[in-house]
Every structure is written in C-alpha cells, then in structure tokens.
Design a protein around this motif. Structure first.
Motif, PDB file in Angstrom:
ATOM      1  N   ASN A  45       0.810  -1.216   0.000  1.00 42.30           N
ATOM      2  CA  ASN A  45       0.000   0.000   0.000  1.00 42.30           C
ATOM      3  C   ASN A  45       0.842   1.265   0.000  1.00 42.30           C
ATOM      4  N   ASP A  46       2.006   1.230   0.654  1.00 36.65           N
ATOM      5  CA  ASP A  46       2.808   2.451   0.714  1.00 36.65           C
ATOM      6  C   ASP A  46       3.418   2.816  -0.632  1.00 36.65           C
ATOM      7  N   SER A  50      -0.058   7.489   0.348  1.00 35.80           N
ATOM      8  CA  SER A  50       0.854   8.183   1.253  1.00 35.80           C
ATOM      9  C   SER A  50       0.469   7.950   2.713  1.00 35.80           C
ATOM     10  N   ASN A  51      -0.728   7.424   2.957  1.00 38.39           N
ATOM     11  CA  ASN A  51      -1.196   7.195   4.325  1.00 38.39           C
ATOM     12  C   ASN A  51      -1.402   5.703   4.600  1.00 38.39           C
ATOM     13  N   ALA A  52      -0.540   4.868   4.080  1.00 39.67           N
ATOM     14  CA  ALA A  52      -0.712   3.419   4.198  1.00 39.67           C
ATOM     15  C   ALA A  52      -0.625   2.952   5.642  1.00 39.67           C
ATOM     16  N   ALA A  53       0.199   3.571   6.451  1.00 41.13           N
ATOM     17  CA  ALA A  53       0.346   3.132   7.843  1.00 41.13           C
ATOM     18  C   ALA A  53      -0.938   3.351   8.623  1.00 41.13           C
ATOM     19  N   SER A  54      -1.563   4.512   8.472  1.00 40.41           N
ATOM     20  CA  SER A  54      -2.804   4.760   9.208  1.00 40.41           C
ATOM     21  C   SER A  54      -3.942   3.886   8.685  1.00 40.41           C
ATOM     22  N   ALA A  56      -3.495   0.837   7.569  1.00 39.86           N
ATOM     23  CA  ALA A  56      -3.208  -0.479   8.147  1.00 39.86           C
ATOM     24  C   ALA A  56      -3.666  -0.536   9.597  1.00 39.86           C
ATOM     25  N   HIS A  57      -3.442   0.541  10.345  1.00 40.18           N
ATOM     26  CA  HIS A  57      -3.897   0.568  11.740  1.00 40.18           C
ATOM     27  C   HIS A  57      -5.420   0.507  11.814  1.00 40.18           C
ATOM     28  N   ASN A  60      -6.434  -3.055  11.159  1.00 42.61           N
ATOM     29  CA  ASN A  60      -6.125  -3.934  12.290  1.00 42.61           C
ATOM     30  C   ASN A  60      -7.126  -3.747  13.428  1.00 42.61           C
ATOM     31  N   ALA A 116      -7.564   9.417   8.240  1.00 40.49           N
ATOM     32  CA  ALA A 116      -6.439   9.024   7.390  1.00 40.49           C
ATOM     33  C   ALA A 116      -6.360   9.868   6.138  1.00 40.49           C
TER      34      ALA A 116
END
Length: 116
Positions: A45-46, A50-54, A56-57, A60, A116
């Motif tokens: 996703n990254d 540009s906001n792949a981490a948020s 993913a959170h 989850n 996000a």
C-alpha cells in the motif's frame, strides 16, 4: 425502469458533477512511457498511498473488533442454549463485555480511517 420522484434528474446530475471533478494533483506522462515499473502484481500500500500506515492501523483495529464480535456472539449463543443446564451468568456478562469491546475497537477503527 423509471425512478419515482421529481428531483431524480437533479440528483443524478449533481452526483455525476461531483464524481467527475478532480480534486487531487496529477500529471500526464510522455506517450509511450511505462506508467508502472515492472514487478509483482500485488504491491504494498505504501507504494500507492501516502497514508498506508494509518490505513493499516484502521484495518487492524477493525479486525480486532470483528473477532470480539464473534467471541461475544459465541458466548451469547452458549448462554441461550445452555441456560437451564448450569449457571450461565458469566457467559452473559462475557458476551456484554465482548460486544462493548467490539464497539470500542470499531469506533476506533472508524475514527482512524476517517482521519487518514
């Protein structure tokens, strides 16, 4: 088949207008250039967002909420089907706690995704 309502045409036009409006920066490449580098069909996703981490959170947290809902539903079904055979008050309390946990995690997931 026709749709009921007098403002159907106006609504469809407003949806079409907002759907075709570009609100993000873009640039055209040179004709004939490769738009996407060679590689695996599935990309992280990254590489795209540009906001792949948020994201993913948020996903989850949603999965944890879903697992809590399944556990709570299982406890509730156990309470319903085994109620006369033994003391099932703890199962009912566990189910309520599981659904409360589900609510908390799904609201947190929604809030994370919305920001996000």
């Amino acid at each position: 088949q026709p749709c009921a309502g007098s403002s159907h045409g106006d609504y469809c036009q407003s949806v079409f207008d907002s759907a075709t409006e570009v609100t993000y920066p873009f640039e055209y490449g040179t004709a004939g250039d490769v738009a996407w580098k060679e590689g695996a069909a599935c990309r992280p996703n990254d590489a795209i967002c540009s906001n792949a981490a948020s994201l993913a959170h948020a996903g989850n947290l949603g999965v944890v909420g879903l697992v809590a809902a399944f556990a709570a539903q299982g406890l509730l079904l156990s309470y319903v089907f085994l109620d006369g055979k033994r003391d099932m008050k703890k199962y009912l309390q566990g189910s309520a706690a599981g659904f409360a946990t589900c609510l908390v995690f799904l609201l947190a997931s929604w809030a994370m995704f919305a920001s996000a």
